[in-house]
Design an enzyme around this catalytic site. Sequence first.
Site, short mmCIF file in Angstrom:
data_model
loop_
_atom_site.label_atom_id
_atom_site.label_comp_id
_atom_site.label_asym_id
_atom_site.label_seq_id
_atom_site.Cartn_x
_atom_site.Cartn_y
_atom_site.Cartn_z
N HIS A 108 0.85 -1.21 0.00
CA HIS A 108 0.00 0.00 0.00
C HIS A 108 0.88 1.25 0.00
O HIS A 108 0.68 2.17 -0.79
CB HIS A 108 -0.93 0.00 1.22
N ASP A 139 7.29 22.26 -25.39
CA ASP A 139 7.21 20.89 -24.90
C ASP A 139 8.25 20.75 -23.80
O ASP A 139 8.92 21.73 -23.45
CB ASP A 139 7.52 19.87 -26.02
N TRP A 185 7.35 -0.38 4.16
CA TRP A 185 7.88 0.25 2.93
C TRP A 185 9.31 0.69 3.11
O TRP A 185 10.03 0.89 2.14
CB TRP A 185 7.00 1.44 2.52
N SER A 211 13.25 6.08 -13.51
CA SER A 211 12.17 6.88 -14.10
C SER A 211 12.12 8.27 -13.46
O SER A 211 12.04 9.29 -14.16
CB SER A 211 10.85 6.14 -13.92
N SER A 212 12.19 8.31 -12.14
CA SER A 212 12.14 9.60 -11.43
C SER A 212 13.32 10.48 -11.78
O SER A 212 13.18 11.69 -11.95
CB SER A 212 12.16 9.38 -9.92
N HIS A 219 13.86 11.18 4.00
CA HIS A 219 13.32 12.45 4.44
C HIS A 219 13.13 13.43 3.30
O HIS A 219 12.04 13.98 3.15
CB HIS A 219 14.05 13.07 5.62
N GLU A 239 12.51 12.61 0.46
CA GLU A 239 11.40 12.02 -0.29
C GLU A 239 10.05 12.59 0.18
O GLU A 239 9.16 12.83 -0.63
CB GLU A 239 11.42 10.50 -0.12
N TYR A 253 9.48 15.50 1.25
CA TYR A 253 9.34 16.85 0.67
C TYR A 253 9.13 16.77 -0.83
O TYR A 253 8.51 17.65 -1.42
CB TYR A 253 10.54 17.72 1.03
N SER A 260 -0.29 27.29 -3.91
CA SER A 260 0.13 28.68 -4.11
C SER A 260 -0.40 29.26 -5.41
O SER A 260 -0.43 30.48 -5.59
CB SER A 260 1.66 28.78 -4.11
N HIS A 293 15.94 11.96 12.54
CA HIS A 293 14.80 12.09 13.46
C HIS A 293 13.82 10.93 13.26
O HIS A 293 12.91 10.76 14.05
CB HIS A 293 14.11 13.45 13.32
N HIS A 294 14.03 10.14 12.19
CA HIS A 294 13.23 8.93 12.02
C HIS A 294 13.80 7.79 12.86
O HIS A 294 13.25 6.70 12.87
CB HIS A 294 13.21 8.51 10.56
N THR A 334 8.20 26.55 6.90
CA THR A 334 6.85 26.03 6.68
C THR A 334 5.82 27.00 7.24
O THR A 334 4.77 27.24 6.62
CB THR A 334 6.69 24.64 7.33
N LYS A 347 5.18 29.79 4.93
CA LYS A 347 4.24 29.44 3.86
C LYS A 347 2.80 29.51 4.34
O LYS A 347 1.94 30.10 3.69
CB LYS A 347 4.55 28.03 3.34
N ARG A 376 1.88 0.41 15.31
CA ARG A 376 1.52 0.34 13.90
C ARG A 376 1.87 -1.04 13.33
O ARG A 376 2.59 -1.81 13.97
CB ARG A 376 2.23 1.43 13.11
#
Lengths: 537, 293
Positions: free
Chosen positions: A87, A116, A152, A179-180, A263, A265, A267, A278, A312-313, A338, A341, A460
């Site tokens: 998932h 293009d 994951w 691809s990315s 991390h 990722e 963002y 925005s 921090h993870h 943040t 924003k 979890r």
Amino acid sequence: MSSVHSVSAAAADHAHDHAHEDHGAPTGWRRWLFATNHKDIGTMYLLFSLIMFFIGGAMAMIIRAELFQPGLQLVDPGFFNMMTTVHALVMVFGAVMPATVGLANWMLPLQVGAPDMALPRMNNFSFWLLVAAFTLLILSLFVPGGGPAAGWTLYPPLVIQTGNSLPMAIFAIHLAGASSIMGSINIIVTIMNLRAPGMSLLKMPLFTWTWLITAYLLIAVMPVFAGAVTMVLTDHFFGTTFFSATGGGDPVLYQHVFWFFGHPEVYIMILPAFGIVSEIIPTFSRKPLFGYDAMVFATASIAFLSFIVWAHHMFTTGMPLAGEMFFMLSTMLIAVPTGVKVFNWTATMWRGSLTFEPPMLFSLSFLFLFTIGGFSGLMMSIAPVDFQYHDTYFIVAHFHYVLVPGAVFAIMAGVYYWLPKWTGHMYSMTLAKWHFWLSTIFVNILFFPQHFLGLAGMPRRIPDYATQFAEFNMISSIGAFGFGLSQLLFAYIIWACVRGGEKASDKVWDGADPHGLEWTVPSPAPHHTFDVPPVVK
Amino acid sequence: MAHAHSDQPGGKYYIPHGSPWPVIGSIALFITVGGAAMWLNHANIGPMVMSAGLIIVATMFAGWFGTVINESEGHYYNGQVDKSFRMGMMWFIFSEVMFFAAFFGALFYARQLSVPWLGGEGVKIFTNLLLWKDYETAWPTNGPAAVGGDFEVIPAFGLPAINTAILLTSGVTITIAHHALRAGNRTVLNIFQAATFLLGFLFVYLQATEYMEAYHELNLTLSSGIYGSTFFMLTGFHGLHVTIGAIMLLVIWLRCLKGHFTPQQHFAFEAVAWYWHFVDVVWLGLFIFVYWL
């Protein structure tokens, strides 16, 4: 606008252009398989993402159905773990990221006045590699031993015990990563090299800006992820001991390498969402964005900080005290840009002439609910407090708040904002508002109780739980089923809008920025736009 | 056929026509990694599937690059396309830098953190006392369980030093070739470009003999603990990149022989030169941190 006339003039040129006869509109299956047109590729990305959203969503329904009440009733625990793992992989790499890439493909050339993407064939390669990657990942669920089930994040040593699906999942990540990277290179080159004359960097629309910064993040971290999973592969199959203390390695090493990718990722998923919001809030406030420059610099600051907060993870996996302190404080620092924003979006609406069409509704929902997710993130940045929250439903609630009513709502806002430009039709505002209210109500029923579950200690990634957690789990599952069903309405609205509807004007929204190049081309946007660059004043 | 030659502003952009190669490439890579996964899972058909995939990948590269080379030689590309290609190559190389950074990171982590911790350094004293009592921090090491058995390492100032000289020399020869190309001196270009790719393949050959020696005489293998893991991962991926780079140099040499490139327009040559300098720099990092220190 001169750009509109140039489209037909350029089309006339193509009639006697023999060398590149298929420069016009190729038809049939070739148009999609051999595509080089950014709008076609953008459409494919968006459809792919929608399909993945429903596949990943179906897995979420299985998870919430199993958790509807305590005890094991529907699926066995191993399969449950596969569902949580796949998932997440499907939603992160198959739904959210391709959706923002699809929006980028459609809108960046229109926003910067380019004909293009800069490297159109590589663009097509990026898309079809993604299809290959996810075919492989989904197939991995059906091989002996079942799909990947270690979460994951694929932490060793657990992930090393995966069955035949391990190499399939790892190769799928390699392909999706390639691809990315190619997609990001394309985006950077398009923005840096194909902007219309006169469009200086600080005149670019915010969506373009956020994607430029996101693309840099992607190129910097996707290869690191590829390296991390490659080491998992060799540890399993070739006898290396990167992540085993017996040979002098360390499982925590994987976590460092993974989160150096992981991390940034997060963002990568949220910065384009910031860009979309925005664009939308000024349009429906009928005011220019408050603090444009500050928004750009805040985005860049967030991107920079994302490289120095990864551990921090890992507060509970053990690291020197100085490390805990550093990563705690650097993480808190992210709240500053943040906050800039959030306040700027709010200030944009201040004394604006507000109307509440579906894109605006979703953006407002984003503003409130993303901020809730941001605050729970701030709570977890405090290392000693995180010792309690770690690996509970509190973190599940946190990242779903920033990703579902955060990134996903912003993507839906973007789709509702630009859909008339793509199809030439308006969609049913009534149905879209129904979709909005159902989604917003159910998403809170789904995720808000998970905060309480986590604080009360529910871990979890488990298929069963103590009976004291029963009520909140049942409420959460009801929210999940409601949210899942509401998304069928989203698919219907898009389908109906492609089929027909009231004719959309070129400007679509009466508050749309008159300087925004995307609003100067007809609706639907013709197959080729800006063959001659427009001049931006 | 004239199409899109002038630079913007005012001129027309160049948009390439559709191509079957990207989708063929995606299917080919799917077959390749699918075959590799089957192989790893001990399915007999795996190696064959993977080889078939790799053949299609090679065909795809030849076809795709062939199309682009024809378009380039047909003067379809303008200055803007050239710049797009340059920026694309630059950022591709940056992504490669980050790929190697992951493995260098693993090396530094092992040498500076995990191995000293296993030896009981600092607050990790109990790791050593309770779990790995007799282990003393050392480098090279195959860890407290002596995974893979005793092994010897390859001394820096033997074959690796020669390989360093070879790569650095190839960096000089390609620069001479580049200057010759810009001066229009095709003979010097052809000779020095040939020297460059030959040095590249020589490096690969010597690296292969080094691996043979490591496996057969020194008992240094992929499974020689963290030393063997980092050694072969870093030098292996570097060797793969040198092999790809040498093939690229060879293709460029063949194109030089065919009279491609002009003193003003030779993006492909420069892109390969950048790539070659990149593998060169990575090697210097390897020589210092893997072989020498």
